[in-house]
Design a protein around this motif. Structure first.
Motif, PDB file in Angstrom:
ATOM      1  N   ALA A  19      -5.462  49.820  35.658  1.00 34.39           N
ATOM      2  CA  ALA A  19      -4.335  49.497  34.814  1.00 34.39           C
ATOM      3  C   ALA A  19      -3.003  49.743  35.750  1.00 34.39           C
ATOM      4  O   ALA A  19      -1.890  49.156  35.730  1.00 34.39           O
ATOM      5  CB  ALA A  19      -4.325  50.128  33.493  1.00 34.39           C
ATOM      6  N   GLY A  20      -2.948  50.894  36.306  1.00 29.11           N
ATOM      7  CA  GLY A  20      -1.827  51.199  37.013  1.00 29.11           C
ATOM      8  C   GLY A  20      -1.617  50.339  38.447  1.00 29.11           C
ATOM      9  O   GLY A  20      -0.401  49.960  38.678  1.00 29.11           O
ATOM     10  N   ALA A  21      -2.446  50.056  38.893  1.00 26.35           N
ATOM     11  CA  ALA A  21      -2.432  49.049  40.078  1.00 26.35           C
ATOM     12  C   ALA A  21      -1.745  47.582  39.379  1.00 26.35           C
ATOM     13  O   ALA A  21      -1.080  47.125  40.231  1.00 26.35           O
ATOM     14  CB  ALA A  21      -4.042  48.803  41.006  1.00 26.35           C
ATOM     15  N   ARG A  22      -2.353  47.351  38.446  1.00 28.84           N
ATOM     16  CA  ARG A  22      -1.707  45.960  37.810  1.00 28.84           C
ATOM     17  C   ARG A  22      -0.231  46.135  37.366  1.00 28.84           C
ATOM     18  O   ARG A  22       0.478  45.193  37.757  1.00 28.84           O
ATOM     19  CB  ARG A  22      -2.617  45.755  36.442  1.00 28.84           C
ATOM     20  CG  ARG A  22      -3.970  44.866  36.701  1.00 28.84           C
ATOM     21  CD  ARG A  22      -4.597  44.022  35.407  1.00 28.84           C
ATOM     22  NE  ARG A  22      -4.539  45.376  34.276  1.00 28.84           N
ATOM     23  CZ  ARG A  22      -5.848  45.974  34.137  1.00 28.84           C
ATOM     24  NH1 ARG A  22      -6.751  45.899  35.277  1.00 28.84           N
ATOM     25  NH2 ARG A  22      -5.845  46.870  33.464  1.00 28.84           N
ATOM     26  N   ALA A  23      -0.069  47.243  36.869  1.00 30.26           N
ATOM     27  CA  ALA A  23       1.463  47.375  36.548  1.00 30.26           C
ATOM     28  C   ALA A  23       2.150  47.160  37.989  1.00 30.26           C
ATOM     29  O   ALA A  23       3.436  46.843  38.097  1.00 30.26           O
ATOM     30  CB  ALA A  23       1.381  48.796  35.917  1.00 30.26           C
ATOM     31  N   ALA A  24       1.632  48.010  38.925  1.00 28.40           N
ATOM     32  CA  ALA A  24       2.398  47.966  40.180  1.00 28.40           C
ATOM     33  C   ALA A  24       2.625  46.766  40.705  1.00 28.40           C
ATOM     34  O   ALA A  24       3.957  46.489  41.278  1.00 28.40           O
ATOM     35  CB  ALA A  24       1.517  48.979  41.153  1.00 28.40           C
ATOM     36  N   ARG A  25       1.916  46.196  40.717  1.00 28.71           N
ATOM     37  CA  ARG A  25       1.890  44.547  41.287  1.00 28.71           C
ATOM     38  C   ARG A  25       2.745  43.779  40.300  1.00 28.71           C
ATOM     39  O   ARG A  25       3.470  42.851  40.883  1.00 28.71           O
ATOM     40  CB  ARG A  25       0.619  44.078  41.560  1.00 28.71           C
ATOM     41  CG  ARG A  25       0.106  44.604  42.916  1.00 28.71           C
ATOM     42  CD  ARG A  25      -1.408  44.272  43.364  1.00 28.71           C
ATOM     43  NE  ARG A  25      -1.363  44.484  44.806  1.00 28.71           N
ATOM     44  CZ  ARG A  25      -2.522  45.031  45.495  1.00 28.71           C
ATOM     45  NH1 ARG A  25      -3.479  44.782  44.627  1.00 28.71           N
ATOM     46  NH2 ARG A  25      -2.623  45.212  46.641  1.00 28.71           N
TER      47      ARG A  25
ATOM     48  N   GLU B 286       5.117  44.689  38.728  1.00 26.55           N
ATOM     49  CA  GLU B 286       6.643  45.269  39.153  1.00 26.55           C
ATOM     50  C   GLU B 286       7.079  44.862  40.339  1.00 26.55           C
ATOM     51  O   GLU B 286       8.088  44.247  40.526  1.00 26.55           O
ATOM     52  CB  GLU B 286       6.873  46.538  38.642  1.00 26.55           C
ATOM     53  CG  GLU B 286       8.151  47.165  39.042  1.00 26.55           C
ATOM     54  CD  GLU B 286       8.475  48.485  38.375  1.00 26.55           C
ATOM     55  OE1 GLU B 286       7.765  49.073  37.621  1.00 26.55           O
ATOM     56  OE2 GLU B 286       9.714  49.164  38.855  1.00 26.55           O
ATOM     57  N   HIS B 287       6.455  45.187  41.390  1.00 22.39           N
ATOM     58  CA  HIS B 287       6.695  44.985  42.900  1.00 22.39           C
ATOM     59  C   HIS B 287       6.006  43.931  43.590  1.00 22.39           C
ATOM     60  O   HIS B 287       6.578  43.514  44.756  1.00 22.39           O
ATOM     61  CB  HIS B 287       6.156  46.077  43.612  1.00 22.39           C
ATOM     62  CG  HIS B 287       6.828  47.436  43.047  1.00 22.39           C
ATOM     63  ND1 HIS B 287       8.043  47.968  43.439  1.00 22.39           N
ATOM     64  CD2 HIS B 287       6.392  48.411  42.143  1.00 22.39           C
ATOM     65  CE1 HIS B 287       8.302  49.047  42.899  1.00 22.39           C
ATOM     66  NE2 HIS B 287       7.437  49.420  42.236  1.00 22.39           N
ATOM     67  N   GLY B 288       5.440  43.143  42.895  1.00 25.73           N
ATOM     68  CA  GLY B 288       4.881  41.663  43.449  1.00 25.73           C
ATOM     69  C   GLY B 288       3.308  42.145  44.185  1.00 25.73           C
ATOM     70  O   GLY B 288       3.243  43.113  44.542  1.00 25.73           O
ATOM     71  N   PRO B 289       2.581  40.893  44.325  1.00 25.70           N
ATOM     72  CA  PRO B 289       1.419  40.801  45.056  1.00 25.70           C
ATOM     73  C   PRO B 289       1.392  41.380  46.376  1.00 25.70           C
ATOM     74  O   PRO B 289       0.363  41.778  46.900  1.00 25.70           O
ATOM     75  CB  PRO B 289       0.999  39.494  44.929  1.00 25.70           C
ATOM     76  CG  PRO B 289       2.051  38.675  44.842  1.00 25.70           C
ATOM     77  CD  PRO B 289       3.178  39.425  44.075  1.00 25.70           C
TER      78      PRO B 289
ATOM     79  N   PRO C 284      -2.207  44.781  50.605  1.00 23.19           N
ATOM     80  CA  PRO C 284      -1.661  43.699  49.980  1.00 23.19           C
ATOM     81  C   PRO C 284      -2.695  42.635  49.668  1.00 23.19           C
ATOM     82  O   PRO C 284      -3.294  42.043  50.226  1.00 23.19           O
ATOM     83  CB  PRO C 284      -0.331  42.927  50.790  1.00 23.19           C
ATOM     84  CG  PRO C 284       0.014  44.357  51.426  1.00 23.19           C
ATOM     85  CD  PRO C 284      -1.258  45.110  51.840  1.00 23.19           C
ATOM     86  N   GLY C 285      -2.725  41.887  48.308  1.00 23.95           N
ATOM     87  CA  GLY C 285      -3.446  40.977  48.081  1.00 23.95           C
ATOM     88  C   GLY C 285      -5.056  41.109  47.697  1.00 23.95           C
ATOM     89  O   GLY C 285      -5.702  40.218  47.435  1.00 23.95           O
ATOM     90  N   THR C 286      -5.216  42.366  47.971  1.00 23.22           N
ATOM     91  CA  THR C 286      -6.563  42.895  47.661  1.00 23.22           C
ATOM     92  C   THR C 286      -6.686  43.890  46.318  1.00 23.22           C
ATOM     93  O   THR C 286      -5.751  44.518  46.132  1.00 23.22           O
ATOM     94  CB  THR C 286      -7.344  43.554  48.787  1.00 23.22           C
ATOM     95  OG1 THR C 286      -6.595  44.954  48.869  1.00 23.22           O
ATOM     96  CG2 THR C 286      -7.126  42.900  50.030  1.00 23.22           C
ATOM     97  N   ALA C 287      -7.791  43.615  45.701  1.00 24.11           N
ATOM     98  CA  ALA C 287      -8.004  44.392  44.264  1.00 24.11           C
ATOM     99  C   ALA C 287      -8.255  45.914  44.902  1.00 24.11           C
ATOM    100  O   ALA C 287      -8.688  46.084  45.682  1.00 24.11           O
ATOM    101  CB  ALA C 287      -9.067  43.890  43.578  1.00 24.11           C
TER     102      ALA C 287
END
Ligand SMILES: Nc1nc2c(ncn2[C@@H]2O[C@H](COP(=O)(O)OP(=O)(O)OP(=O)(O)O)[C@@H](O)[C@H]2O)c(=O)[nH]1
Ligand SMILES: C=C(OP(=O)(O)O)C(=O)O
Length: 233
Positions: A99-105, A107-110, A158-161
């Protein structure tokens, strides 16, 4: 937080970390009924704030997101300049980090890398995080904990889950998931503090953690004539 700089700087990094409710945290440090238990919530917050301060001071880190179900944790993290994310449902450490990773991207982009970092690294330094990030060379990688079986940090380019697999034997799980192992000479980064004994291996403790331990030490000494922090360190 500083922007990447220099010709060979890696991609911008967002740090993601997770903290469970203070009431439940660090049962191995002091169980309910242990005289040290009342110091644990303050210690968890202090270790988090020391970890966040290091993350924010690391070149290339452009944001920090903290995921927690505990309002006190989120308030402390926000006061320190971090973004906060509510606990997902169902929760758990890996779901929280995702969930934190989704929120980070969001806000900041993929195009940002995500660094999932344990929240209990009171000795971690910007130099250690910088060295670990350099060691990844921009590829999926992790830093094992001091025992070698757990994980202190997981880097997703970047670009990886993120694909967080923290928990028992997480080092093997992250390795199996294609992350390279970087076991550098980084005692602060690699020592997540779960027990009083762990404090000895964590390097120079951050100032908030050191202050909380000193206060707990005085309190405990006045009650029992013991000096637990000194004894355990
Ligand atoms: N947000 C969130 N964080 C979690 C969750 N479970 C664990 N964490 C955090 O992940 C890190 C490692 O967790 P654990 O080792 O399981 O728990 P701990 O509180 O550190 O210690 P023990 O109670 O002794 O297991 C700590 O920072 C925890 O607060 C969860 O369900 N949600
Ligand atoms: C969750 C982990 O560690 P710990 O339970 O020791 O905090 C881990 O190493 O994946």
């Amino acid at each position: 937080m500083t922007s990447p700089h220099g010709a060979d700087a890696g991609p911008a990094v967002v740090v993601v970390t997770a903290v469970k409710s203070l009431e439940a945290a660090k049962s191995r440090f002091a169980a309910p009924g242990d005289g040290r238990r009342e110091a644990v919530p303050g210690l968890v917050l202090a270790m988090l704030l020391d970890t966040l301060a290091t993350a924010a001071a690391t070149p290339g880190v452009v944001g920090v997101h903290v995921v927690s179900p505990d309002p006190a944790v989120r308030a402390a993290a926000e006061a320190a300049g971090a973004r906060t994310v509510d606990e997902p449902a169902p929760g758990g450490l890996n779901a929280a980090l995702e969930a934190g990773a989704r929120a980070a991207r969001a806000e900041h982009g993929p195009g940002v890398a995500v660094l999932a970092l344990q929240a209990d690294l009171p000795g971690v330094t910007p130099a250690e995080l910088t060295a670990f990030l350099a060691a990844t060379a921009g590829r999926r990688g992790f830093a094992p904990d001091h025992a070698g079986t757990g994980t202190a940090a997981l880097y997703a380019p970047p670009g990886t889950a993120l694909r967080a697999a923290f928990g028992p034997d997480s080092a093997a799980a992250h390795r199996a998931g294609g992350a390279a192992r970087h076991a550098g000479p980084w005692p602060g980064l690699r020592t997540d503090v779960d027990t009083p004994q762990d404090l000895a291996g964590a390097g120079a403790l951050g100032e908030r953690t050191a202050a909380v331990l000193a206060a707990a030490d005085r309190e405990f000494a006045s009650k029992t004539r013991g000096r637990y922090a000194r004894m355990e360190r």
